[in-house]
Design an enzyme around this catalytic site. Sequence first.
Site, PDB file in Angstrom:
ATOM      1  N   PHE A   1       1.464 -17.201  20.765  1.00  0.00           N
ATOM      2  CA  PHE A   1       0.771 -18.203  19.923  1.00  0.00           C
ATOM      3  C   PHE A   1      -0.113 -19.010  20.749  1.00  0.00           C
ATOM      4  CE2 PHE A   1       4.827 -17.044  18.101  1.00  0.00           C
ATOM      5  CZ  PHE A   1       4.583 -16.950  16.801  1.00  0.00           C
TER       6      PHE A   1
ATOM      7  N   ASP B   1      -9.157  -9.950   9.539  1.00  0.00           N
ATOM      8  CA  ASP B   1      -8.757  -8.569   9.149  1.00  0.00           C
ATOM      9  C   ASP B   1      -9.964  -7.393   9.531  1.00  0.00           C
ATOM     10  OD1 ASP B   1      -6.796  -6.917   8.348  1.00  0.00           O
ATOM     11  OD2 ASP B   1      -7.735  -6.675   6.486  1.00  0.00           O
TER      12      ASP B   1
ATOM     13  N   HIS C   1     -10.802  -2.469  12.076  1.00  0.00           N
ATOM     14  CA  HIS C   1      -9.833  -3.364  11.503  1.00  0.00           C
ATOM     15  C   HIS C   1      -9.489  -4.406  12.592  1.00  0.00           C
ATOM     16  CE1 HIS C   1      -5.420  -3.386  10.091  1.00  0.00           C
ATOM     17  NE2 HIS C   1      -6.036  -3.993   9.403  1.00  0.00           N
TER      18      HIS C   1
ATOM     19  N   CYS D   1       1.350  -7.833  14.358  1.00  0.00           N
ATOM     20  CA  CYS D   1       1.249  -8.511  15.575  1.00  0.00           C
ATOM     21  C   CYS D   1       0.813 -10.087  15.579  1.00  0.00           C
ATOM     22  CB  CYS D   1       0.426  -7.414  16.381  1.00  0.00           C
ATOM     23  SG  CYS D   1       1.129  -6.020  16.898  1.00  0.00           S
ATOM     24  N   GLY D   2       0.666 -10.383  14.293  1.00  0.00           N
ATOM     25  CA  GLY D   2       0.080 -11.805  14.154  1.00  0.00           C
ATOM     26  C   GLY D   2      -1.272 -11.805  14.168  1.00  0.00           C
ATOM     27  N   LYS D   3      -1.992 -10.982  13.744  1.00  0.00           N
ATOM     28  CA  LYS D   3      -3.566 -11.030  13.779  1.00  0.00           C
ATOM     29  C   LYS D   3      -4.148 -12.203  13.040  1.00  0.00           C
ATOM     30  CE  LYS D   3      -6.702  -7.801  12.372  1.00  0.00           C
ATOM     31  NZ  LYS D   3      -6.738  -6.198  11.388  1.00  0.00           N
TER      32      LYS D   3
ATOM     33  N   ARG E   1       2.380 -12.328  -0.275  1.00  0.00           N
ATOM     34  CA  ARG E   1       1.048 -12.556   0.074  1.00  0.00           C
ATOM     35  C   ARG E   1       0.465 -13.691  -0.339  1.00  0.00           C
ATOM     36  NH1 ARG E   1      -1.447  -8.410   3.652  1.00  0.00           N
ATOM     37  NH2 ARG E   1       0.352  -6.745   3.746  1.00  0.00           N
TER      38      ARG E   1
ATOM     39  N   SER F   1      -0.274  -3.714  12.316  1.00  0.00           N
ATOM     40  CA  SER F   1       0.317  -4.693  11.441  1.00  0.00           C
ATOM     41  C   SER F   1       1.621  -5.328  12.282  1.00  0.00           C
ATOM     42  CB  SER F   1       0.867  -3.842  10.218  1.00  0.00           C
ATOM     43  OG  SER F   1       1.852  -3.199  10.558  1.00  0.00           O
TER      44      SER F   1
ATOM     45  N   ASN G   1      -1.530 -17.818  24.050  1.00  0.00           N
ATOM     46  CA  ASN G   1      -2.467 -16.655  24.176  1.00  0.00           C
ATOM     47  C   ASN G   1      -3.779 -17.040  24.570  1.00  0.00           C
ATOM     48  OD1 ASN G   1      -0.435 -15.079  23.433  1.00  0.00           O
ATOM     49  ND2 ASN G   1      -0.978 -14.842  21.529  1.00  0.00           N
TER      50      ASN G   1
ATOM     51  N   LYS H   1      -9.433  -2.440   2.177  1.00  0.00           N
ATOM     52  CA  LYS H   1      -9.212  -1.222   3.074  1.00  0.00           C
ATOM     53  C   LYS H   1      -9.904   0.094   2.463  1.00  0.00           C
ATOM     54  CE  LYS H   1      -6.106  -3.713   5.181  1.00  0.00           C
ATOM     55  NZ  LYS H   1      -6.277  -4.503   6.407  1.00  0.00           N
TER      56      LYS H   1
ATOM     57  N   ARG I   1       2.488  -3.879  20.023  1.00  0.00           N
ATOM     58  CA  ARG I   1       3.728  -4.494  20.282  1.00  0.00           C
ATOM     59  C   ARG I   1       4.571  -3.930  21.060  1.00  0.00           C
ATOM     60  NH1 ARG I   1       5.822  -8.614  16.089  1.00  0.00           N
ATOM     61  NH2 ARG I   1       7.949  -8.898  16.984  1.00  0.00           N
TER      62      ARG I   1
ATOM     63  N   TYR J   1      -1.426  -3.617  -6.859  1.00  0.00           N
ATOM     64  CA  TYR J   1      -1.167  -4.397  -5.553  1.00  0.00           C
ATOM     65  C   TYR J   1      -2.101  -4.388  -4.399  1.00  0.00           C
ATOM     66  CZ  TYR J   1       1.872  -7.509  -2.679  1.00  0.00           C
ATOM     67  OH  TYR J   1       2.378  -8.586  -2.060  1.00  0.00           O
ATOM     68  N   GLY J   2      -2.497  -5.407  -3.843  1.00  0.00           N
ATOM     69  CA  GLY J   2      -3.361  -5.652  -2.801  1.00  0.00           C
ATOM     70  C   GLY J   2      -4.212  -4.430  -2.466  1.00  0.00           C
ATOM     71  N   GLY J   3      -4.083  -3.761  -1.199  1.00  0.00           N
ATOM     72  CA  GLY J   3      -5.188  -2.730  -0.726  1.00  0.00           C
ATOM     73  C   GLY J   3      -5.175  -1.434  -1.663  1.00  0.00           C
TER      74      GLY J   3
ATOM     75  N   ARG K   1       0.883  -1.116  -0.072  1.00  0.00           N
ATOM     76  CA  ARG K   1      -0.096   0.107  -0.035  1.00  0.00           C
ATOM     77  C   ARG K   1       0.855   1.254   0.061  1.00  0.00           C
ATOM     78  NH1 ARG K   1      -2.204   1.155   4.158  1.00  0.00           N
ATOM     79  NH2 ARG K   1      -1.306  -0.351   5.511  1.00  0.00           N
TER      80      ARG K   1
HETATM   81  O1  TSX Z   1       1.720 -14.135  15.810  1.00  0.00           O
HETATM   82  C1  TSX Z   1       2.589 -13.890  16.746  1.00  0.00           C
HETATM   83  N1  TSX Z   1       1.565 -13.993  17.777  1.00  0.00           N
HETATM   84  C2  TSX Z   1       0.052 -14.238  18.019  1.00  0.00           C
HETATM   85  C3  TSX Z   1      -0.326 -15.581  17.849  1.00  0.00           C
HETATM   86  C4  TSX Z   1      -1.476 -15.929  18.141  1.00  0.00           C
HETATM   87  N2  TSX Z   1       3.777 -13.756  16.876  1.00  0.00           N
HETATM   88  C5  TSX Z   1       4.393 -13.590  15.449  1.00  0.00           C
HETATM   89  C6  TSX Z   1       4.862 -12.103  15.138  1.00  0.00           C
HETATM   90  C7  TSX Z   1       4.005 -11.405  14.669  1.00  0.00           C
HETATM   91  C8  TSX Z   1       3.762 -11.457  13.110  1.00  0.00           C
HETATM   92  C9  TSX Z   1       4.418 -13.872  17.882  1.00  0.00           C
HETATM   93  N3  TSX Z   1       5.720 -13.510  18.007  1.00  0.00           N
HETATM   94  C10 TSX Z   1       3.693 -14.094  19.169  1.00  0.00           C
HETATM   95  C11 TSX Z   1       2.399 -14.075  19.238  1.00  0.00           C
HETATM   96  O2  TSX Z   1       1.666 -14.523  20.454  1.00  0.00           O
HETATM   97  N4  TSX Z   1       4.596 -13.837  20.233  1.00  0.00           N
HETATM   98  C12 TSX Z   1       5.849 -13.616  19.643  1.00  0.00           C
HETATM   99  C13 TSX Z   1       7.179 -13.457  20.348  1.00  0.00           C
HETATM  100  C14 TSX Z   1       7.793 -14.978  20.417  1.00  0.00           C
HETATM  101  C15 TSX Z   1       8.448 -15.242  19.232  1.00  0.00           C
HETATM  102  C16 TSX Z   1       9.386 -16.396  19.512  1.00  0.00           C
HETATM  103  C17 TSX Z   1       8.874 -17.247  20.451  1.00  0.00           C
HETATM  104  C18 TSX Z   1       8.270 -16.778  21.593  1.00  0.00           C
HETATM  105  C19 TSX Z   1       7.700 -15.474  21.513  1.00  0.00           C
HETATM  106  N5  TSX Z   1       9.643 -18.519  20.709  1.00  0.00           N
HETATM  107  C20 TSX Z   1       9.841 -19.467  21.688  1.00  0.00           C
HETATM  108  O3  TSX Z   1       9.402 -18.977  22.509  1.00  0.00           O
HETATM  109  C21 TSX Z   1      10.607 -20.622  21.480  1.00  0.00           C
HETATM  110 MN    MN Z   2      -5.078  -5.472   7.924  1.00  0.00          MN
END
Ligand code: TSX
Ligand code: MN
Length: 615
Positions: free
Chosen positions: A518, A301, A254, A278-280, A393, A276, A521, A234, A424, A225-227, A82
């Site tokens: 991951f 999203d 969002h 943060c692993g949505k 993507r 962005s 959470n 978006k 973050r 591209y994309g958005g 974008r």
């Molecule tokens: O997506 C992520 N989440 C949400 C998951 C449901 N990520 C990936 C980065 C964002 C794109 C994360 N990275 C998350 C997270 O909860 N936490 C982290 C940080 C992290 C990275 C590696 C480890 C731990 C935490 N590895 C080990 O503990 C081995």
């Molecule tokens: Mn988005």
Amino acid sequence: MTYTPQTVNAPSGFAVPEDVLAWVAEVAELAQPDAIHWCDGSIDERERLYAQMVEAGTFTKLNQDLRPGSYLARSAPSDVARVESRTYICSVKEEDAGPTNNWADPTEMRATLKKVFAGSMRGRTMYIIPFSMGPFGGNISRLGIEISDSPYVVVSMRIMTRMGNQALQAICDGKDWVPAVHSVGYPLVDADGNKRDDLVWPCNDEKYITHFPETREIWSFGSGYGGNALLGKKCYALRIASVIARDEGWLAEHMLVLRITGPDGRSFCLTAAFPSACGKTNLAMLRPTIPGWKVETVGDDIAWMRPGPDGRLYAINPEAGFFGVAPGTSEKTNPTCLHALDHDTIFTNVALTDDGDVWWEGLTDEPPAHLIDWTGQDWTPDADRPAAHPNSRFTVPAAQAESIAPNWEDPAGLPVDVILFGGRRATNVPLISESYSWEHGVFVGATVSSEQTAAAEGSVGSLRRDPFAMLPFCGYNMADYWSHWLEMGQTLGDKAPRIFQVNWFRKDADGKFIWPGFGDNSRPIVWALQRIAGTAKAVDAISGRIPAPGELDVDGLDISDEALTELFSLPPDAWAAEADLTEEYFAQFGDKTPAELYDQLKQLRQRIADAKAKA
Ligand code: TSX
Ligand code: MN
């Protein structure tokens, strides 16, 4: 060529409204395509376009044994994301765009667009793409028509929206629709009739991604591209829809949407806004590590949320697919998503393996010995550049995720129980914290931030604010948007969802992530659900209510008491410094900043002072 409403090749069997025909004719007269094709959304049409793009070199057909129905596209190196600097809100008054958007005068922008779109589709087919954002039926979904000269856009819109005859029929039935015009800006014939060859990824160095909130129109020029190009996402579902939502009393956000069910069978609907990176998408497809809990995906999203007949807030996912960042997606980080990509997926700007499959950074621990990188060049692991573009993507139907909720297409939506705001943050912000009130939740959403990665880690001076994760996506003044959220709280009253703040990214003194993230959470999320159910205890803290000692389920988790303490440590001095930054931040919006938010800031400072007095 001359186009009139009678000669725009409208499909037979549809009573296409006059205003649609007139608009299509007007755009065709301006852009001068060779032909007009009304997309029906059929598989036949898709297959014809796929074959045409393979023939043109835009698409590489992947190994059909390894990735059936899947293709790879490589964009121009200048057209990979974008372009916020070229994204405009063209409201009549500049203050209605606000200090966080680029504003352009609508009359001037219309004149500019008229110039750049003139003849921009010469030598090309102009596609008419009717689409629905959201499932058909119900009163949350909305219609649109995108006009585009890009077959890549057509096949992508077919995955990302409900595209084709059913949407056109709804428009013929008289439902409102939003017009969206797109051109890659690379005509194949000039005004004098001189021809040139097409490119595998045509685009233009001059780009305009423009929104007219008062007339609810979108015009996008120069990018494929994309958005920038898939205008349902978006441009419509966030920027234009946020304006419609303000006017009509609902929310266009969002946010991911998921359903989570506990061992007792009780289900909750959760929506969550994150900036962005943060692993949505990972959260939307979470596999809980707490036994007996299950997550089902509704969307990754965007959420459209509207008060229902019972006074609760109902959410739909207006999209039909996932347009996600490929790098980092793996069997470890998001197996559900990875499996969804096994077939019928369009990949853009990832690397190609020697056996005709795809690869990206993070997919495997060891990269293959040889790849074709996203620019089409040979690549080996000793190269000092990534094989896949960092913003490469996948485009995949949402239904291909094994976690998709059985009711994800319910046009009535799902009643929302809980809203999360995340950022973050290496410091200060605890793993989870419950808002004291709706107003406090709006304050938390308005002040969402991430530490800038380039800046000194943990330095409170390097916060990048991304209010409600909507910074680049709000179609009007951000402070007016906060007022709208406060008003929605008044409307919803005690039926409003509860608001929590989360932070998976807290780091220790050595710079290591404290929380495993991951699937784990699910632990803070389950605490939030138990708060709603009234079965978990909390203690009042600076940020909000945090889990009382022993209330966060860490069974089976290898985490020390010190680490747990650190995850919830709220240093008063750092919070005081952050409160000062928040005051400066609010000042940017002048007298539009709602008084309720200044009141929340005052209450925050009081909690900081109380904590200091206790220490
Ligand atoms: O997506 C992520 N989440 C949400 C998951 C449901 N990520 C990936 C980065 C964002 C794109 C994360 N990275 C998350 C997270 O909860 N936490 C982290 C940080 C992290 C990275 C590696 C480890 C731990 C935490 N590895 C080990 O503990 C081995
Ligand atoms: Mn988005």
